[in-house]
Write an enzyme that holds these catalytic residues in place. Structure first.
Site: not given
Lengths: 246, 589
Positions: B138, B253, B255, B269, B272, B303, B368, B403
């Site tokens: 990730f 954040q 995304h 969404l 990821e 991100r 996000h 994050r």
């Protein structure tokens, strides 16, 4: 895209039929518009007293279950382009009405608590080892988003609500039974308390499932077979008698 | 299907001026039933405290169900080189050194236990060839670290915790909007909370010794967001009004990948995990543009970096036909995609009519997560108000300025448990506090105001207005001038919001509940904008066009928002320095 969609929406509160009515709203159509978009349009521009339950707006949480033209659907996943003419939106009929499109789907929560929970077999090795192939069977049933459209579509529930727990909860029990590390058995529960016999396998539940879970094929039928094997198989029956005597 | 209808609820509504309330009692009240709330409930109940969970929609619908990618935990099942130290380093360094080292240390160490515990609670993780829990790569995680359940990790997490709650017979009340936390006027400790039973429209007074806020974030304050209806910042607003500190509120954040078309699904969404499984980002001319921004990590950069890169491509005119960029996973082949990303496959097919095994996806950044929130003490999740605790997205400190994917599911398990334990321990020795009658009276007057307004503002429309101002002035790239304008417009909307109107009776009245949420949103927006104005540098998710560089000399501080007289004030607090043995881990970050 100046076309309008005509929505016919059920209105009413609790069990008071004097408040029941249908309101009609014209909503401008947009490309890719789903029923929930239209409901939001009504709330912010036409009538703020309309109430509807929703949450993720992405088909993941199962909150916005209603009946659209008489069939159980999620509002967030149902495109208005699918329909010609007026679209009727009503609350699910199998659950107590709270207001407008909102019903009380928690009514069957006690059932969830009554299903014998996941109980790991006693194994000495930690962390557990098991393989991807062991995961798949239970995994399908775990896709359930608890929208309860299956419970709404189930005619066995409509006729035997007090006796049959319904497809969602049979699938839940089956998801435990098919867990590779589970050491419990829910056949007795499904037969004695679950009313599994009331299901006559018409597959209405799996037809309406937005997650495309084969509820009847992959949960209900295997559980029914298990009940038959364990409870009605004459050899097992004799074995159990003998075991008890000892 | 006609003729049949289940018997409805008794339709006897509560009068719109009825100022009575029902009283409930518990040692520990948990507000929110997402992963943090449920994990807290399990721990609090196991520690012997009488525990009550309330949630504003239904149990099992919390935003946690939307989490797709996985839980970050350094099991080292796939990459034996992984360890809690590396996880800690990744969390702090990618959080742009704004996060709290102790929270990150707790997370990195305890996430491992929480994952195995979740497995023993019944969650069915994907497996390695050797039968262990599988781990996927990730963004900005040094090693393959995310333990996952297909792309439905959050759903499985919630169901599994739900089953544990049923097993323990912990009471859960659905459809409850908590509106205030009360303190004993003599001691200043938490003595209760107030709320609305949305189904009946009646008021509820909770007498309790401790309150855990686990209400998630505030993504709905933005026009384009992956967040669900519930994410209106209620927790931050509750805590702020009770006198607690908020922190890092400017850190929102984005995304990198949300859907953009059709219009109805904008913001939804795109996990990821698509990039984790090999998805490539390209612009209109087919260029794999991440080569320009982070040639080493490419699509799996942090991100904030990926979101800014996509944004740059878009505003500089290299965007896709619908104004985003392309995300391409076709190279993986249809079987692999359907197996590893089943929800993404059906999401694009059902919502956009696109088969991602054959066509490219079009994506753009979407709001996000809130990295900021209620300021808590790392070990116990205690806020600055005695008896008030917070965990999960509602709390702040762990993620700093950015994050990492997978750290939020780890966060809710690790700190949910710690909050539950700490609140139960606190409640064991705390004396029940007094709830002042005037507190309940004032609160009911505040809450009933929208029923007295005739011909007033539509709360649904006002919420949209808030979201468009935030999107316009407080987006990915901010400027002092824009933020000042945003604050001015937000304060104007706040003035209008006194005139919100609830239409109809009190039974499940969404226009009423949404009015109350709109007030919370306005408060949270003000905190975000004021914090963003204060931070005159660019760091992580907070990018200022007028201060484009990170400025460690002046800005290694957290912005604290606190009530000051009748208004809102900001203060700065230096980021806590880690002990030398940990500092050495962070070198170069």
């Amino acid at each position: 895209m100046s076309k309008a969609v005509r929505l016919r929406v059920f209105r009413g509160t609790g069990n008071d039929p004097t408040t029941f009515r249908y309101d009609t709203f014209d909503v401008p159509a947009e490309e890719g518009m789903v029923v929930l978009n239209a409901i939001h349009y009504v709330q912010s521009r036409l009538d703020s007293s309309l109430t509807a339950r929703w949450n993720c707006k992405a088909g993941r949480c199962g909150s916005c279950a209603v009946e659209i033209n008489g069939t159980p659907h999620l509002m967030c996943k149902t495109s208005l382009g699918m329909y010609d003419g007026e679209v009727t939106v009503e609350p699910m009929k199998a659950f107590p009405l709270i207001r407008d499109l909102v019903t009380d789907t928690t009514a069957s929560r006690d059932t969830a608590g009554a299903i014998p929970p996941f109980t790991p077999r006693s194994v000495s090795k930690r962390p557990w080892l098991f393989y991807q192939g062991d995961v798949e069977r239970s995994r399908e049933l775990r896709k359930c988003i608890e929208c309860f459209l299956c419970q709404d579509a189930c005619h066995a529930i409509r006729e035997h609500a007090a006796d049959y727990i319904g497809p969602r909860w049979v699938a839940k029990a089956a998801s435990f039974d098919m867990h590779p590390m589970d050491g419990s058995n829910r056949s007795k529960f499904l037969r004695e308390e679950g009313g599994l016999e009331y299901c006559n396998v018409t597959k209405c539940c799996q037809e309406v499932c937005p997650e495309h879970i084969a509820i009847t094929d992959d949960a209900i039928i295997p559980e029914k077979e298990r009940v038959v094997d364990e409870h009605y198989d004459p050899l097992v029956w004799i074995y159990r008698k003998l075991k008890k005597r000892r | 299907m006609s003729g049949f209808r289940s018997k409805g609820h008794p339709g006897k509504g509560v009068a719109t001026d009825d100022a009575s309330y029902e009283t409930m009692t518990a040692d520990v009240l948990i507000v929110g039933s997402g992963g943090a709330g449920l994990r807290a409930a399990i721990e609090s109940s196991d520690a012997g405290a009488s525990t009550l969970v309330v949630c504003k929609t239904l149990l099992g619908k919390a935003h946690t169900v939307m989490a797709e990618g996985g839980i970050a935990a350094a099991l080292g099942n796939v990459d034996p080189g992984d360890s809690w130290q590396v996880h800690l380093r990744d969390t702090i360094v990618e959080g742009q050194r704004l996060g709290n080292w102790r929270m990150a240390e707790i997370l990195a160490k305890e996430a491992i236990d929480r994952v195995y515990e979740l497995e023993e609670y019944g969650a069915l993780f994907d497996r390695t060839a050797y039968g262990k829990i599988m781990q996927r790569p990730f963004g900005a995680h040094t090693y393959r670290r995310l333990c996952y359940i297909g792309d439905r990790t959050g759903l499985e997490l919630i169901r599994t915790l739900q089953d544990q709650v049923f097993k323990r017979k912990i009471p859960v009340m659905d459809d409850v909007e908590v509106t205030s936390v009360f303190k004993d006027p003599a001691t200043g400790r938490v003595s209760g909370a107030f709320g609305i039973n949305i189904r009946t429209g009646g008021f509820l007074l909770f007498r309790c010794k401790a309150v855990i806020i686990a209400t998630g974030g505030c993504g709905r304050v933005y026009e384009v967001t992956s967040n669900s209806y519930e994410s209106t910042g209620d927790g931050a607003a509750l805590a702020y009004r009770a006198g607690a500190d908020l922190m890092d509120m400017e850190m929102i954040q984005f995304h990198p990948t949300g859907m953009i078309s059709p219009a109805g699904v904008r913001g939804m969404l795109v996990t990821e995990a698509v990039r984790g499984e090999g998805g490539m980002l390209t612009n209109a001319s087919g260029e794999r543009f991440m080569e320009k921004y982070d040639p080493k990590r490419m699509e799996l950069s942090a991100r904030d970096v990926v979101a800014r890169s996509i944004y740059t491509e878009m505003v500089e005119g290299r965007g896709s036909s619908n104004g985003g960029v392309y995300l391409d996973i076709r190279g993986r082949g249809a079987d692999y995609i359907k197996k590893k990303l089943p929800s993404m496959y059906s999401q694009f097919l059902e919502f956009a009519g696109i088969d991602i095994t054959k066509d490219r996806m079009e994506v753009a950044p979407t709001v996000h997560y809130q990295m900021g929130g209620i300021r808590v003490e790392p070990d116990s999740c205690r806020s600055t108000v005695p008896g008030l605790f917070a965990a999960g997205e509602a709390a702040s400190g762990l993620h700093g300025a950015n994050r990492l994917g997978g750290n939020s599911l780890a966060d809710i398990l690790v700190f949910g448990r710690r909050a539950g334990l700490a609140a139960a321990e606190y409640a064991r020795t705390a004396q029940p506090g007094r709830v002042a009658e005037y507190d309940a009276g004032d609160e009911m007057a505040r809450l009933l105001a929208p029923f007295k307004v005739k011909g007033g503002q539509n709360p649904f429309a006002l919420k949209e207005k808030i979201a468009s101002v935030m999107w316009k002035y407080v987006g990915i790239v901010r400027s002092g001038e824009g933020l000042a304008k945003g604050l001015e417009e937000m304060l104007a909307i706040a003035a209008e919001s006194k005139n919100l109107e609830a239409k109809g009776g009190r039974t499940y009245n969404q226009s009423w509940v949404d009015s109350i949420q709109a007030w919370n949103m306005l408060l949270v927006c003000e905190a975000i904008i004021r914090s963003a104005i204060e931070r005159k540098e660019s760091r992580g998710a907070h990018t200022r066009s007028d201060y484009p560089d990170r400025d460690d000399a002046h800005w290694t501080v957290n912005v604290i928002v606190r009530r000051k007289g009748r208004g809102m004030g900001c203060e700065f607090m230096p980021v806590q320095k880690p002990p030398p043995e940990l500092e050495s881990l962070f070198r170069g970050g």
